[in-house]
Scaffold this motif. Structure first.
Motif, PDB file in Angstrom:
ATOM      1  N   ARG A 156       2.914  10.359  12.668  1.00 56.77           N
ATOM      2  CA  ARG A 156       3.820   9.201  12.721  1.00 56.77           C
ATOM      3  C   ARG A 156       3.523   8.351  13.941  1.00 56.77           C
ATOM      4  O   ARG A 156       3.644   7.122  13.918  1.00 56.77           O
ATOM      5  CB  ARG A 156       5.275   9.673  12.754  1.00 56.77           C
ATOM      6  CG  ARG A 156       6.252   8.500  12.854  1.00 56.77           C
ATOM      7  CD  ARG A 156       7.691   8.929  12.746  1.00 56.77           C
ATOM      8  NE  ARG A 156       8.584   7.791  12.798  1.00 56.77           N
ATOM      9  CZ  ARG A 156       9.885   7.838  12.583  1.00 56.77           C
ATOM     10  NH1 ARG A 156      10.459   8.991  12.268  1.00 56.77           N
ATOM     11  NH2 ARG A 156      10.630   6.752  12.657  1.00 56.77           N
ATOM     12  N   ARG A 157       3.118   8.985  15.035  1.00 58.55           N
ATOM     13  CA  ARG A 157       2.874   8.256  16.275  1.00 58.55           C
ATOM     14  C   ARG A 157       1.499   7.602  16.331  1.00 58.55           C
ATOM     15  O   ARG A 157       1.169   6.947  17.311  1.00 58.55           O
ATOM     16  CB  ARG A 157       3.043   9.207  17.465  1.00 58.55           C
ATOM     17  CG  ARG A 157       4.486   9.646  17.687  1.00 58.55           C
ATOM     18  CD  ARG A 157       4.645  10.521  18.906  1.00 58.55           C
ATOM     19  NE  ARG A 157       4.094  11.855  18.707  1.00 58.55           N
ATOM     20  CZ  ARG A 157       2.973  12.299  19.258  1.00 58.55           C
ATOM     21  NH1 ARG A 157       2.249  11.508  20.014  1.00 58.55           N
ATOM     22  NH2 ARG A 157       2.550  13.532  19.038  1.00 58.55           N
TER      23      ARG A 157
ATOM     24  N   THR B  86       5.125   4.989   7.717  1.00 54.11           N
ATOM     25  CA  THR B  86       4.471   4.620   6.472  1.00 54.11           C
ATOM     26  C   THR B  86       4.246   5.864   5.612  1.00 54.11           C
ATOM     27  O   THR B  86       4.151   6.982   6.132  1.00 54.11           O
ATOM     28  CB  THR B  86       3.117   3.944   6.733  1.00 54.11           C
ATOM     29  OG1 THR B  86       2.200   4.917   7.256  1.00 54.11           O
ATOM     30  CG2 THR B  86       3.262   2.807   7.734  1.00 54.11           C
ATOM     31  N   ILE B  87       4.125   5.655   4.314  1.00 50.62           N
ATOM     32  CA  ILE B  87       3.889   6.779   3.411  1.00 50.62           C
ATOM     33  C   ILE B  87       2.528   7.412   3.683  1.00 50.62           C
ATOM     34  O   ILE B  87       2.371   8.636   3.627  1.00 50.62           O
ATOM     35  CB  ILE B  87       4.011   6.328   1.950  1.00 50.62           C
ATOM     36  CG1 ILE B  87       5.493   6.085   1.613  1.00 50.62           C
ATOM     37  CG2 ILE B  87       3.423   7.357   0.992  1.00 50.62           C
ATOM     38  CD1 ILE B  87       5.768   5.685   0.191  1.00 50.62           C
TER      39      ILE B  87
ATOM     40  N   ARG C 266      13.957   0.313   5.870  1.00 50.23           N
ATOM     41  CA  ARG C 266      14.578   1.174   4.855  1.00 50.23           C
ATOM     42  C   ARG C 266      13.614   2.268   4.402  1.00 50.23           C
ATOM     43  O   ARG C 266      14.021   3.418   4.187  1.00 50.23           O
ATOM     44  CB  ARG C 266      15.014   0.326   3.658  1.00 50.23           C
ATOM     45  CG  ARG C 266      16.277  -0.500   3.913  1.00 50.23           C
ATOM     46  CD  ARG C 266      16.722  -1.196   2.655  1.00 50.23           C
ATOM     47  NE  ARG C 266      17.003  -0.238   1.568  1.00 50.23           N
ATOM     48  CZ  ARG C 266      17.124  -0.584   0.288  1.00 50.23           C
ATOM     49  NH1 ARG C 266      16.983  -1.865  -0.063  1.00 50.23           N
ATOM     50  NH2 ARG C 266      17.388   0.322  -0.628  1.00 50.23           N
ATOM     51  N   LEU C 267      12.354   1.902   4.255  1.00 47.16           N
ATOM     52  CA  LEU C 267      11.358   2.909   3.891  1.00 47.16           C
ATOM     53  C   LEU C 267      11.293   3.995   4.957  1.00 47.16           C
ATOM     54  O   LEU C 267      11.214   5.191   4.650  1.00 47.16           O
ATOM     55  CB  LEU C 267       9.986   2.246   3.725  1.00 47.16           C
ATOM     56  CG  LEU C 267       8.805   3.200   3.485  1.00 47.16           C
ATOM     57  CD1 LEU C 267       9.010   3.986   2.199  1.00 47.16           C
ATOM     58  CD2 LEU C 267       7.491   2.418   3.434  1.00 47.16           C
ATOM     59  N   THR C 268      11.354   3.590   6.208  1.00 49.11           N
ATOM     60  CA  THR C 268      11.329   4.564   7.309  1.00 49.11           C
ATOM     61  C   THR C 268      12.518   5.508   7.221  1.00 49.11           C
ATOM     62  O   THR C 268      12.380   6.731   7.381  1.00 49.11           O
ATOM     63  CB  THR C 268      11.338   3.829   8.658  1.00 49.11           C
ATOM     64  OG1 THR C 268      10.143   3.031   8.769  1.00 49.11           O
ATOM     65  CG2 THR C 268      11.391   4.807   9.817  1.00 49.11           C
TER      66      THR C 268
ATOM     67  N   SER D  13       0.828  -1.204   0.000  1.00 49.37           N
ATOM     68  CA  SER D  13       0.000   0.000   0.000  1.00 49.37           C
ATOM     69  C   SER D  13       0.858   1.247   0.000  1.00 49.37           C
ATOM     70  O   SER D  13       0.580   2.218  -0.732  1.00 49.37           O
ATOM     71  CB  SER D  13      -0.928  -0.006   1.217  1.00 49.37           C
ATOM     72  OG  SER D  13      -1.683   1.183   1.286  1.00 49.37           O
ATOM     73  N   ASP D  14       1.914   1.248   0.808  1.00 51.75           N
ATOM     74  CA  ASP D  14       2.817   2.393   0.834  1.00 51.75           C
ATOM     75  C   ASP D  14       3.485   2.612  -0.521  1.00 51.75           C
ATOM     76  O   ASP D  14       3.573   3.740  -1.014  1.00 51.75           O
ATOM     77  CB  ASP D  14       3.893   2.196   1.904  1.00 51.75           C
ATOM     78  CG  ASP D  14       3.379   2.521   3.292  1.00 51.75           C
ATOM     79  OD1 ASP D  14       2.459   3.349   3.403  1.00 51.75           O
ATOM     80  OD2 ASP D  14       3.887   1.943   4.260  1.00 51.75           O
ATOM     81  N   LEU D  15       3.956   1.538  -1.111  1.00 49.72           N
ATOM     82  CA  LEU D  15       4.643   1.664  -2.394  1.00 49.72           C
ATOM     83  C   LEU D  15       3.710   2.184  -3.478  1.00 49.72           C
ATOM     84  O   LEU D  15       4.136   2.912  -4.385  1.00 49.72           O
ATOM     85  CB  LEU D  15       5.231   0.307  -2.795  1.00 49.72           C
ATOM     86  CG  LEU D  15       6.304  -0.255  -1.840  1.00 49.72           C
ATOM     87  CD1 LEU D  15       6.748  -1.637  -2.298  1.00 49.72           C
ATOM     88  CD2 LEU D  15       7.492   0.686  -1.742  1.00 49.72           C
ATOM     89  N   ASP D  16       2.435   1.840  -3.376  1.00 49.63           N
ATOM     90  CA  ASP D  16       1.456   2.340  -4.343  1.00 49.63           C
ATOM     91  C   ASP D  16       1.269   3.847  -4.249  1.00 49.63           C
ATOM     92  O   ASP D  16       0.789   4.481  -5.202  1.00 49.63           O
ATOM     93  CB  ASP D  16       0.100   1.653  -4.136  1.00 49.63           C
ATOM     94  CG  ASP D  16       0.104   0.202  -4.595  1.00 49.63           C
ATOM     95  OD1 ASP D  16       1.016  -0.174  -5.354  1.00 49.63           O
ATOM     96  OD2 ASP D  16      -0.800  -0.549  -4.183  1.00 49.63           O
ATOM     97  N   HIS D  17       1.613   4.428  -3.097  1.00 44.96           N
ATOM     98  CA  HIS D  17       1.387   5.861  -2.871  1.00 44.96           C
ATOM     99  C   HIS D  17       2.653   6.706  -3.032  1.00 44.96           C
ATOM    100  O   HIS D  17       2.634   7.896  -2.757  1.00 44.96           O
ATOM    101  CB  HIS D  17       0.806   6.087  -1.468  1.00 44.96           C
ATOM    102  CG  HIS D  17      -0.624   5.664  -1.344  1.00 44.96           C
ATOM    103  ND1 HIS D  17      -0.976   4.377  -0.988  1.00 44.96           N
ATOM    104  CD2 HIS D  17      -1.786   6.344  -1.542  1.00 44.96           C
ATOM    105  CE1 HIS D  17      -2.297   4.290  -0.969  1.00 44.96           C
ATOM    106  NE2 HIS D  17      -2.812   5.456  -1.293  1.00 44.96           N
TER     107      HIS D  17
END
Length: 528
Positions: free
Chosen positions: A461-462, A483-484, A428-430, A365-369
């Motif tokens: 973020r929290r 997450t994005i 890594r995304l973080t 889902s994050d990568l899609d955004h």
């Protein structure tokens, strides 16, 4: 979410809300203070004169609250709960017969405009809707809003709120901004119906406010003692919205707790066979140690809060307890779902493929955004390089997810190795999002804007994401991973805070843009 509703009047609510009570309380307090002042020799002549004036005002008839005549609903965005709207508006009283109109729309993207042009564009769309669909919202000459009318408008996608009034209900520009502000907390939580009701409630407390309820009067008249009455009236006016938010938290907690208790036996069985020699399974089982007692404690806490009388549910302690219970029970609900998936996935039981899809789902889902994030941050100084790195990571991460899924199917990759790969990718995304956040913060104009942006990013973020069945998230991972989707929400909140800060000192959110022509109706809008 409700379906879009055509423009239609709701039945007239019979209202018995806080504003009439506040008016009487202020008047009674004034009278009491006047009597006390008359018997106090130490009062100066000015104070006596001020108190006498206050007493005269107190003896004047209080403004009579009346129900809203009608509510016109144009929920083209499909975001409002019609039944709740009618029920909650029935608690609000206006001092004069007032028609309430509610307009929602998912308009064209205006987020790249500055605050003033964004407001004018939104105001213009509200006006266009009135001209084409609801001419009865306009005066006979079409140049102002109709008398006796208050309009609340919402665009959830562009994060805009607007409030507009007929000339006989006109509010000052500063008061309009204050009225909109009263709906921002609910809007930022996507509680759209609550946001509309909060704005209407605030407008009702200001429209037609009699002289003896004006806070500035007490200091001009020298009636310092009775100033508390006006403050008390303002407090009373906010209690209903505070109570409603707390009760919404209780409802959410109740829903989560029902899910947990209904799955209780299945959760116990799943937990008994989760392999504890797997580090991810062991972490979940450590979290599960107190699950039984935590559920019992949550049940007791819910019963205690349910027993609190409605008249005390606006209290800060109650709201804090309801909010805390909601978060705690939601975490229990996430944990039992994760235990079910851990048992299925780690033991490769039937259905393990679906369980893996739920593990990879949050990252997918994050990568899609990623593209959406690029669009929202286009033109932000210094953001190009970290965004480029994020896009390169997207390609790499999607490839590794596909390879891991294939390896699981062919039994070349163990469930533990798959989760380790997923954990590495999310970390890594973080790291990459932290680099983007640093660039966004540095791009702000001054230290105040930087602080507001960082607060917006940190707040979101929290907030834990409701990732059902995620073993990594339930294992305390949501505090580790960014997450994005939460980054984007935090960035939008930061932008809104910065622009609201600028607007308070430089702009009013008035005007109807090029579509307004000679229209000069009272109203304004702003972002949230």
């Amino acid at each position: 979410m409700t379906r879009p509703t055509p423009d239609a009047p709701l039945s007239s609510p019979r209202c018995s809300g806080p504003h009439r009570t506040a008016s009487r309380a202020a008047a009674l307090a004034l009278a009491a203070a006047a009597v006390a002042g008359a018997g106090t020799p130490a009062l100066t002549a000015g104070a006596v004169a001020g108190t006498s004036a206050a007493a005269a005002l107190a003896l004047a008839p209080a403004a009579s609250a009346v129900p809203a005549e009608q509510v016109d609903l144009a929920d083209t965005a499909g975001i409002l709960d019609r039944n709740q709207l009618l029920r909650d508006l029935a608690e609000i009283e206006f001092r004069e017969p007032t028609r309430v109109a509610v307009f929602t729309e998912r308009g064209p993207d205006i987020r790249d405009l500055d605050e003033d042009r964004r407001s004018q564009a939104f105001n213009g769309r509200v006006l266009d809707h009135a001209r084409t669909q609801r001419p009865d919202w306009l005066s006979a000459d079409g140049q102002k809003w109709a008398d006796g009318l208050v309009i609340v408008a919402v665009d959830p996608d562009n994060r805009m709120l607007g409030v507009y009034q007929g000339e006989d209900r006109r509010l000052s520009t500063d008061t309009q901004a204050a009225v909109r502000d009263d709906g921002k907390d609910a809007a930022r939580d996507a509680r759209w119906t609550d946001a509309v009701v909060d704005i209407v409630d605030s407008a009702a407390s200001h429209i037609g406010r009699p002289l003896h309820e004006e806070p500035g009067l007490w200091f001009g008249a020298g009636g310092v003692a009775v100033g508390g009455a006006a403050a008390a009236a303002a407090v009373i006016a906010t209690r209903r919205s505070q109570r409603r938010k707390a009760e919404a938290d209780l409802d959410a907690a109740r829903t989560h707790l029902t899910s947990v208790t209904m799955d209780w036996d299945a959760t116990e069985v799943n937990a008994s066979t989760v392999p504890t020699d797997d580090p991810f399974g062991a972490r979940l089982m450590e979290r599960f140690r107190g699950f039984h007692q935590s559920t019992l404690d949550a049940t007791r806490r819910l019963e205690d809060l349910d027993a609190v009388p409605p008249g005390r549910r606006h209290a800060k302690s109650f709201r804090k307890d309801a909010d805390s219970l909601r978060d705690d029970v939601a975490e229990l609900d996430r944990l039992d779902d994760a235990i079910a998936d851990a048992n299925t996935f780690l033991n490769r039981l039937p259905g393990w493929e679906d369980a893996w899809d739920r593990q990879a789902g949050p990252l997918r889902s994050d990568l899609d955004h990623v593209g959406d994030l690029r669009e929202h941050l286009d033109g932000v100084a210094g953001a190009a390089a970290p965004l480029g790195a994020l896009e390169s990571f997207r390609t790499e991460a999607l490839g590794e997810l596909e390879s891991t899924g294939a390896g699981l199917s062919e039994r070349r990759v163990t469930p533990q190795a798959a989760l380790e790969s997923l954990d590495r990718l999310r970390r890594r995304l973080t790291d990459l999002l932290e680099q983007v956040a640093q660039a966004v913060s540095l791009a702000q104009d001054d230290s105040d804007d930087t602080r507001l942006m960082e607060e917006g990013l940190d707040e979101h973020r929290r907030r834990p994401r409701d990732a059902r069945g995620s073993i990594l998230d339930a294992g305390d991972g949501w505090r580790t991973y960014w997450t994005i989707t939460s980054f984007d929400a935090g960035y939008r909140a930061g932008v809104s805070s910065v622009e609201s800060s600028h607007q308070s000192s430089t702009g009013s959110g008035t005007g109807y843009g090029s579509s307004g022509g000679s229209f000069s109706g009272s109203g304004s809008s702003g972002s949230f």
